[in-house]
Design an enzyme around this catalytic site. Structure first.
Site, PDB file in Angstrom:
ATOM      1  N   ASP A   1       0.777  -1.402  -0.105  1.00  0.00           N
ATOM      2  CA  ASP A   1       0.202   0.145  -0.018  1.00  0.00           C
ATOM      3  C   ASP A   1       0.906   1.137   0.107  1.00  0.00           C
ATOM      4  O   ASP A   1       2.102   1.245   0.187  1.00  0.00           O
ATOM      5  CB  ASP A   1      -1.130   0.007   1.243  1.00  0.00           C
ATOM      6  CG  ASP A   1      -2.183   0.850   1.028  1.00  0.00           C
ATOM      7  OD1 ASP A   1      -2.180   1.714  -0.061  1.00  0.00           O
ATOM      8  OD2 ASP A   1      -3.208   0.672   1.438  1.00  0.00           O
TER       9      ASP A   1
HETATM   10  C1  BGC Z   1      -5.190   3.338  -0.144  1.00  0.00           C
HETATM   11  C2  BGC Z   1      -5.163   2.120  -1.218  1.00  0.00           C
HETATM   12  C3  BGC Z   1      -4.942   2.428  -2.363  1.00  0.00           C
HETATM   13  C4  BGC Z   1      -3.690   3.410  -2.389  1.00  0.00           C
HETATM   14  C5  BGC Z   1      -3.191   3.841  -3.971  1.00  0.00           C
HETATM   15  C6  BGC Z   1      -3.917   3.985  -0.209  1.00  0.00           C
HETATM   16  O1  BGC Z   1      -3.921   5.069   0.623  1.00  0.00           O
HETATM   17  O2  BGC Z   1      -5.059   2.477   1.385  1.00  0.00           O
HETATM   18  O3  BGC Z   1      -6.430   1.439  -0.884  1.00  0.00           O
HETATM   19  O4  BGC Z   1      -5.106   1.493  -3.464  1.00  0.00           O
HETATM   20  O5  BGC Z   1      -3.841   4.474  -1.493  1.00  0.00           O
HETATM   21  O6  BGC Z   1      -4.105   5.057  -4.193  1.00  0.00           O
END
Ligand code: BGC
Length: 702
Positions: free
Chosen positions: A261
């Site tokens: 993530d």
């Molecule tokens: C979120 C993810 C997301 C990623 C990319 C993160 O802050 O937890 O779910 O895919 O950002 O945007």
């Protein structure tokens, strides 16, 4: 060796360590006045082989320019992977996942994912960070909006439908997206619903509740998995060897890519399990994380980790191979500019809008209706009040990719279009509302109150709206339209309002779909994919609880209940009214006994006792009343839909395998115990509405 493997090996021999680490590095676009772009420094990094994938870059021109920088400008010409959160639509926005889950319609879930993939791929995107499969039982947690709700069985069906919809079998044909199942696993169980907080989950709950949707995604061939941000009982999911290497790779045989993530690899330092970039990078890589999203820690820390002996070259190579293989599967080596070469036709766009309207109608849940709906009469005065009445932008909800407010239909606009004979006034004063024939009160959450980092200790209608609502409700006739990314805990509202609809965030066609339901052109059929609490103090509340030795009895002090609030929810999982009335017959099972390897067929009759045609979703639950481990009071094992004209009776059918009656043993193996299992069929998890029959599991003689 297959031609693809040979191709990867050829590249491999030519790659420097920096180029290998580049493939493991995902870089985020910059955000300037003109929107997302890649600045000169990032383009230079791409040419130097220092990035393999890009997050959040949008617009075909920018995407193709950066692709050229990689394919024509870098030493080895390895194409970039463009990624984005395409959760519930790209340009055409469908209902948020929690809303779409309410449709209990797997073919629909698949179609909306295919439509989103076609739109996003036409702009050069190749991978989405969806589906989000976190089982969510805590409405304080804002990300419940992105999830399919509280039930692992529903989550598993949602997972399959979304993976098939995004990926469509063959990733190399240009209208597909590689899917990412996220956030592995247990993110929905963060302490007290506070985003990013620790989750302390028992092995059994992890196995029975949080893992099944991910297992289903892996079986469906999901291309990527994203570990969650938080720690599970002290081990950050990003560095969780037992989960990533143990469960995902070894037990489930997952061969795709694991992508961290956002900055989660560097955050291992903040979690307090790594002292520096080298340690953080080593922990994540050794656990199984292939791609470092945005934190840059792999580029920075892995060379040092190698020299300290914290990681091996083979581990880096294995991760790079998986990333290259994904690019091969996506057809990026053969046709790096394929995605984006075929724009969508107008008729495809039109079909997507129609699909958005259908999905939105099916997602609306009629929570309460004391004979107010559908709207009657050919005309009259409809007063619309509340901050969400003309809020086209909010209808798109969180994570709305390339969706624009200007393309969304607000409730007001949808009703004006659908009710030409009516005088419709928006933002009417209380006096004007008093004069009106009907009042629509549009309250709830704005889009910015839902999604990531939007935990609310008191998830309800915001206070200032409550004051307005109480004034309007005192007039006695409003239809309340609740917009939200979670159940809103407002018992006062359900006491006073005669009609309440949960509309989540319905997407581009919100207003048109609401009008379809209010006018009765479409009979509501959505049902709750999550228990709707009566009080925030009941959280976490979900239907599949384990029984206690002292089940709640209102008059018995020493039982499992509260002194100050009821023990039951406002609305059960599965609750959702229709303009028809459905009556259930008792379920009939094809055999009274079942052994491992055998199947059971269950049928139940349903009659439409109302005056209009309608569609009903029936649920099948099981309960194992005596087992070696306490089993939940109900567990969902099936849902089925039936459309019935007034006065008609039809049959819903379910198929179960003996394995569906089992539960996980200590090692996750399926344990099928001899004895009685109860089967329930009915309209929701409300025990009073369920009809039951029994089967006996017969022990294998071997
Ligand atoms: C979120 C993810 C997301 C990623 C990319 C993160 O802050 O937890 O779910 O895919 O950002 O945007």
């Amino acid at each position: 060796m297959t031609p693809n493997a040979a191709r990867i090996e050829g590249l491999f021999r030519a790659m420097s360590l920096h180029e290998k680490l580049g493939q493991l590095t995902m870089m985020r676009a910059d955000f300037g006045n003109a929107g997302a772009e890649l600045g000169a420094a990032k383009l230079a990094q791409i040419r130097a082989g220092g990035a393999g994938s890009i997050l959040d870059l949008r617009g075909l021109e920018s995407i193709q320019e950066s692709q050229r920088a990689a394919v024509e400008g870098s030493r080895l010409g390895i194409p970039l992977l463009f990624t984005l959160d395409v959760l519930h639509g790209y340009e055409t926005i469908f209902p948020i996942p929690l809303g779409e889950a309410a449709a209990f319609d797997a073919p629909l879930w698949q179609q909306t994912a295919s439509a989103a993939a076609a739109e996003a791929a036409a702009e050069g995107i190749a991978l989405t960070f969806a589906p989000m499969l976190d089982v969510a039982r805590d409405p304080r947690w804002g990300r419940i909006a992105e999830s399919p709700g509280e039930d692992p069985f529903v989550g598993a069906r949602f997972a399959e439908a979304k993976v098939h919809g995004f990926q469509q079998g063959d990733l190399s044909q240009g209208a597909t997206l590689a899917a990412t199942a996220k956030h592995f696993a247990g993110y929905g169980a963060v302490t007290a619903g506070r985003d990013y907080a620790s989750a302390d989950i028992s092995a059994r709950t992890l196995e029975e509740v949080h893992l099944p949707p991910f297992a289903a995604a892996v079986r469906a061939g999901v291309a990527a998995i994203m570990p969650a941000f938080m720690d599970i009982a002290g081990e950050p999911a990003t560095a969780h060897r037992e989960m990533l290497d143990g469960v995902l790779r070894r037990r489930w045989g997952f061969e795709g890519v694991i992508v961290s993530d956002f900055c989660a690899v560097r955050e291992l330092i903040v979690h307090g399990v790594a002292a520096d970039a080298a340690e953080a990078a080593a922990l994540a890589l050794n656990a199984g994380v292939d791609i470092d999203m945005e934190s840059g820690v792999y580029l920075e820390g892995l060379p040092e980790a190698l020299s300290r002996g914290l990681v091996s070259g083979e581990q880096i190579d294995a991760a790079v191979r998986r990333v290259l293989m994904l690019k091969v599967r996506l057809g990026l080596f053969d046709k790096p500019f394929e995605r984006g070469s075929r724009p969508l036709s107008n008729s495809q766009r039109q079909q997507h809008r129609e699909l958005a309207r259908e999905a939105a109608r099916k997602s609306i849940v009629l929570l309460q209706n004391r004979n107010l709906l559908p709207l009657r009469g050919e005309g009259g005065h409809l007063a619309i009040a509340g901050p969400l009445s003309d809020a086209a932008g909010d209808m798109l909800g969180p994570w709305h990719a390339a969706g624009h407010a200007k393309d969304a239909v607000s409730f007001l606009d949808g009703l004006k279009e659908a009710l030409p004979g009516w005088r419709i006034t928006d933002g009417a004063s209380l006096d004007a509302a008093r004069e009106a024939d009907a009042i629509l009160l549009c309250i709830g959450e704005s889009a910015s109150m839902c999604g990531e980092a939007t935990s609310r200790a008191r998830p309800g209608v915001p206070d200032e709206q409550r004051r307005l609502a109480e004034d309007v409700l005192s007039l006695g006739k409003p239809i309340v339209v609740l917009t939200s990314g979670r159940p809103l805990i407002d018992p006062w509202l359900f006491e006073k309002a005669d009609a309440v609809l949960a509309t989540w965030f319905l997407g581009s066609e919100a207003g048109a779909a609401l009008a379809d339901i209010l006018t009765g052109a479409v009979n509501p059929s959505g049902k709750l994919p999550v228990t709707w609490p009566y009080d925030a103090g009941q959280i976490p509340i979900f239907y599949a609880q384990r029984p206690t030795g002292r089940p709640a009895k209102p008059d018995d002090h020493d039982t499992s209940k509260y002194l100050d609030v009821p023990v039951g929810p406002q609305f059960s999982f599965g609750h959702g009214l229709s303009f028809s009335r459905f009556a259930y017959g008792s379920p009939q099972v094809s055999s009274k006994t079942v052994r491992r390897g055998e199947r059971l067929f269950i049928e139940a009759e349903i009659s439409n006792e109302g005056d209009v045609a309608g569609e009903e979703t029936a649920f099948l639950f099981i309960r194992d009343p005596v087992a070696s481990i306490v089993r939940p009071v109900l567990e969902l094992r099936g849902f089925a839909k039936i459309g019935l004209d007034p006065g008609m009776t039809g049959t819903v059918r379910f198929e179960l395998s003996a394995d569906d009656l089992s539960f996980p043993g200590a090692e996750g193996e399926s344990r099928l115990e001899a004895g009685e299992v109860q089967i329930f069929v009915g309209p929701s998890a409300n025990r009073d509405l369920l009809k039951s029959c029994t089967v006996f599991v017969v022990k294998d003689s071997t």
